[in-house]
Design a protein around this motif. Sequence first.
Motif, mmCIF file in Angstrom:
data_model
loop_
_atom_site.group_PDB
_atom_site.id
_atom_site.type_symbol
_atom_site.label_atom_id
_atom_site.label_comp_id
_atom_site.label_asym_id
_atom_site.label_seq_id
_atom_site.Cartn_x
_atom_site.Cartn_y
_atom_site.Cartn_z
ATOM 1 N N LEU A 41 32.045 32.029 -2.658
ATOM 2 C CA LEU A 41 31.421 32.058 -1.339
ATOM 3 C C LEU A 41 31.757 30.835 -0.494
ATOM 4 O O LEU A 41 31.652 30.865 0.740
ATOM 5 C CB LEU A 41 29.903 32.203 -1.475
ATOM 6 C CG LEU A 41 29.134 31.045 -2.112
ATOM 7 C CD1 LEU A 41 28.593 30.097 -1.040
ATOM 8 C CD2 LEU A 41 28.004 31.550 -2.975
ATOM 9 N N HIS A 42 32.177 29.745 -1.157
ATOM 10 C CA HIS A 42 32.547 28.535 -0.411
ATOM 11 C C HIS A 42 33.871 28.692 0.329
ATOM 12 O O HIS A 42 34.245 27.816 1.116
ATOM 13 C CB HIS A 42 32.595 27.335 -1.364
ATOM 14 C CG HIS A 42 31.241 26.973 -1.897
ATOM 15 N ND1 HIS A 42 30.956 26.948 -3.241
ATOM 16 C CD2 HIS A 42 30.085 26.667 -1.260
ATOM 17 C CE1 HIS A 42 29.688 26.621 -3.406
ATOM 18 N NE2 HIS A 42 29.139 26.451 -2.228
ATOM 19 N N LEU A 43 34.561 29.808 0.103
ATOM 20 C CA LEU A 43 35.796 30.089 0.850
ATOM 21 C C LEU A 43 35.540 30.050 2.351
ATOM 22 O O LEU A 43 36.346 29.508 3.118
ATOM 23 C CB LEU A 43 36.343 31.462 0.437
ATOM 24 C CG LEU A 43 37.655 31.893 1.068
ATOM 25 C CD1 LEU A 43 38.816 31.101 0.456
ATOM 26 C CD2 LEU A 43 37.882 33.395 0.863
ATOM 27 N N THR A 44 34.431 30.637 2.790
ATOM 28 C CA THR A 44 34.126 30.712 4.226
ATOM 29 C C THR A 44 32.867 29.962 4.627
ATOM 30 O O THR A 44 32.579 29.834 5.816
ATOM 31 C CB THR A 44 33.953 32.183 4.664
ATOM 32 O OG1 THR A 44 32.870 32.756 3.930
ATOM 33 C CG2 THR A 44 35.226 32.983 4.403
ATOM 34 N N ARG A 45 32.132 29.434 3.662
ATOM 35 C CA ARG A 45 30.842 28.811 3.991
ATOM 36 C C ARG A 45 31.020 27.627 4.946
ATOM 37 O O ARG A 45 30.228 27.443 5.864
ATOM 38 C CB ARG A 45 30.145 28.352 2.705
ATOM 39 C CG ARG A 45 28.700 27.878 2.922
ATOM 40 C CD ARG A 45 28.026 27.576 1.600
ATOM 41 N NE ARG A 45 26.653 27.140 1.741
ATOM 42 C CZ ARG A 45 25.590 27.929 1.815
ATOM 43 N NH1 ARG A 45 25.759 29.250 1.794
ATOM 44 N NH2 ARG A 45 24.374 27.438 1.915
ATOM 45 N N PHE A 46 32.061 26.846 4.725
ATOM 46 C CA PHE A 46 32.233 25.667 5.587
ATOM 47 C C PHE A 46 32.570 26.072 7.022
ATOM 48 O O PHE A 46 32.247 25.335 7.965
ATOM 49 C CB PHE A 46 33.299 24.720 5.013
ATOM 50 C CG PHE A 46 34.714 25.168 5.201
ATOM 51 C CD1 PHE A 46 35.463 24.736 6.277
ATOM 52 C CD2 PHE A 46 35.318 26.016 4.278
ATOM 53 C CE1 PHE A 46 36.784 25.136 6.451
ATOM 54 C CE2 PHE A 46 36.625 26.416 4.440
ATOM 55 C CZ PHE A 46 37.377 25.984 5.526
ATOM 56 N N LEU A 47 33.200 27.233 7.219
ATOM 57 C CA LEU A 47 33.457 27.717 8.566
ATOM 58 C C LEU A 47 32.152 28.032 9.283
ATOM 59 O O LEU A 47 31.943 27.650 10.437
ATOM 60 C CB LEU A 47 34.300 28.990 8.522
ATOM 61 C CG LEU A 47 35.772 28.904 8.168
ATOM 62 C CD1 LEU A 47 36.359 30.309 8.109
ATOM 63 C CD2 LEU A 47 36.533 28.060 9.177
ATOM 64 N N GLN A 48 31.276 28.744 8.591
ATOM 65 C CA GLN A 48 30.075 29.280 9.209
ATOM 66 C C GLN A 48 28.908 28.301 9.236
ATOM 67 O O GLN A 48 27.857 28.617 9.776
ATOM 68 C CB GLN A 48 29.691 30.590 8.515
ATOM 69 C CG GLN A 48 30.713 31.695 8.782
ATOM 70 C CD GLN A 48 30.700 32.774 7.716
ATOM 71 O OE1 GLN A 48 31.371 32.661 6.707
ATOM 72 N NE2 GLN A 48 29.927 33.825 7.950
ATOM 73 N N HIS A 49 29.118 27.137 8.634
ATOM 74 C CA HIS A 49 28.049 26.145 8.601
ATOM 75 C C HIS A 49 28.484 24.837 9.252
ATOM 76 O O HIS A 49 28.044 23.757 8.885
ATOM 77 C CB HIS A 49 27.574 25.919 7.168
ATOM 78 C CG HIS A 49 26.800 27.071 6.612
ATOM 79 N ND1 HIS A 49 27.407 28.237 6.203
ATOM 80 C CD2 HIS A 49 25.469 27.259 6.425
ATOM 81 C CE1 HIS A 49 26.482 29.093 5.779
ATOM 82 N NE2 HIS A 49 25.311 28.527 5.899
ATOM 83 N N THR A 50 29.428 24.951 10.185
ATOM 84 C CA THR A 50 29.852 23.781 10.945
ATOM 85 C C THR A 50 29.685 24.044 12.435
ATOM 86 O O THR A 50 29.550 25.172 12.858
ATOM 87 C CB THR A 50 31.328 23.439 10.658
ATOM 88 O OG1 THR A 50 32.144 24.596 10.925
ATOM 89 C CG2 THR A 50 31.522 23.018 9.236
#
Length: 377
Positions: A368-377
């Motif tokens: 899930l960390h594949l896209t988490r940093f995109l959606q939490h920045t």
Amino acid sequence: MNQPAGIPQRIVVALLDGLGPDYLEKGPMPNLQAMRNDGFYRQVRAVVPTVTNVNNVSVCCGAWPEEHGISANSYYDAASGLPVYMNSSDLIRVDTVIQWAHKRGVKGALLTAKRKSLELFHRDAAIAVTAEAPPLEFVERYGTPPDIYSSEINHWLWEVAIDLLKNRPEIGIIYLHTTDYPMHRWSPEEEGSRQHLSRMDALIGEARAAAPDAAFFMAADHGMNAKTRCWDLSRACAERGTPVRFSLSPERDYYIVHHRNFAGSGWIWLNDPSDADAVKKICLSLEGVEEVIDRNEAVARFHLPGDYIGDLMVFGDRDTVFGDLETSREELPGDYRAHGSLHEADVPLIIHGWNGELPPDESFTHNLHLTRFLQHT
């Protein structure tokens, strides 16, 4: 190629269903291996249970199940006493990466082999296509897709993605979800698997060449292993003196040819809370059962939504699955392959061509960390 307004660059997010590390290492996949070597790569863990919907939604939302609300491919509806497919977008409590892009004025495309992913992720997608039943204009442009129970259907999806990358620059994000039917059918060394992976890898290479400006985010939802035995937990408990209200394989979905709805973990709903110790003891006495935990521990360990899971969670060893049977136990044929246990939790995560800054390596522990940093920045 001009970058889409609202996001740093075009993005392809690919959920490569069933592509455990052994398929990546042993398969003829030079393009994907080069993208791994030239970009960011980590072997991470899948979300538990290691079945598609909960992992697919976790990757598409960059969120834990306790945040997005999906626990498996199906859930037990206590009011009706029946299992229900967990495929409705209404059940997802947070934004998908397509919705994240949409809020930034960026058009997204959903390309999936399976219609259940269309049902989950169609919201706010400018293009939403399942190869299982594509619109007529897609058939006219790309040809009739192969059957859902084929390896070639994955190739059709990538051909569509390549065309979008070449000819639809306004599409800023593509979410592509393949099928794991080939992994259920073949081990990495078998010729059918090698043919499937070789062609898919060539198409991934074409996609990269078609969009040198794009970032490719790729991960799997689970691995795959051969299995030798299946237990029907409801029957096994009833035969041993403590009936349960319901047992459910989290793998239960439309695609029974893949796996017969068997999974390497299972949930049990009790008739009475006082039955917990007796049911745990029964389950642990079954050959191939490794662990039994209660709901609270499952929620704490695996970040699951407690309202959708059983009173108990049962885990099989590498050889064992659970599901509905005519008897309490069945010996499985030698070519049966499935997932759902902790033994299919290792998966690859690859980010290639990203122009932005990535979080520290240690931030990537799960798919899930594949896209988490995109959606939490």
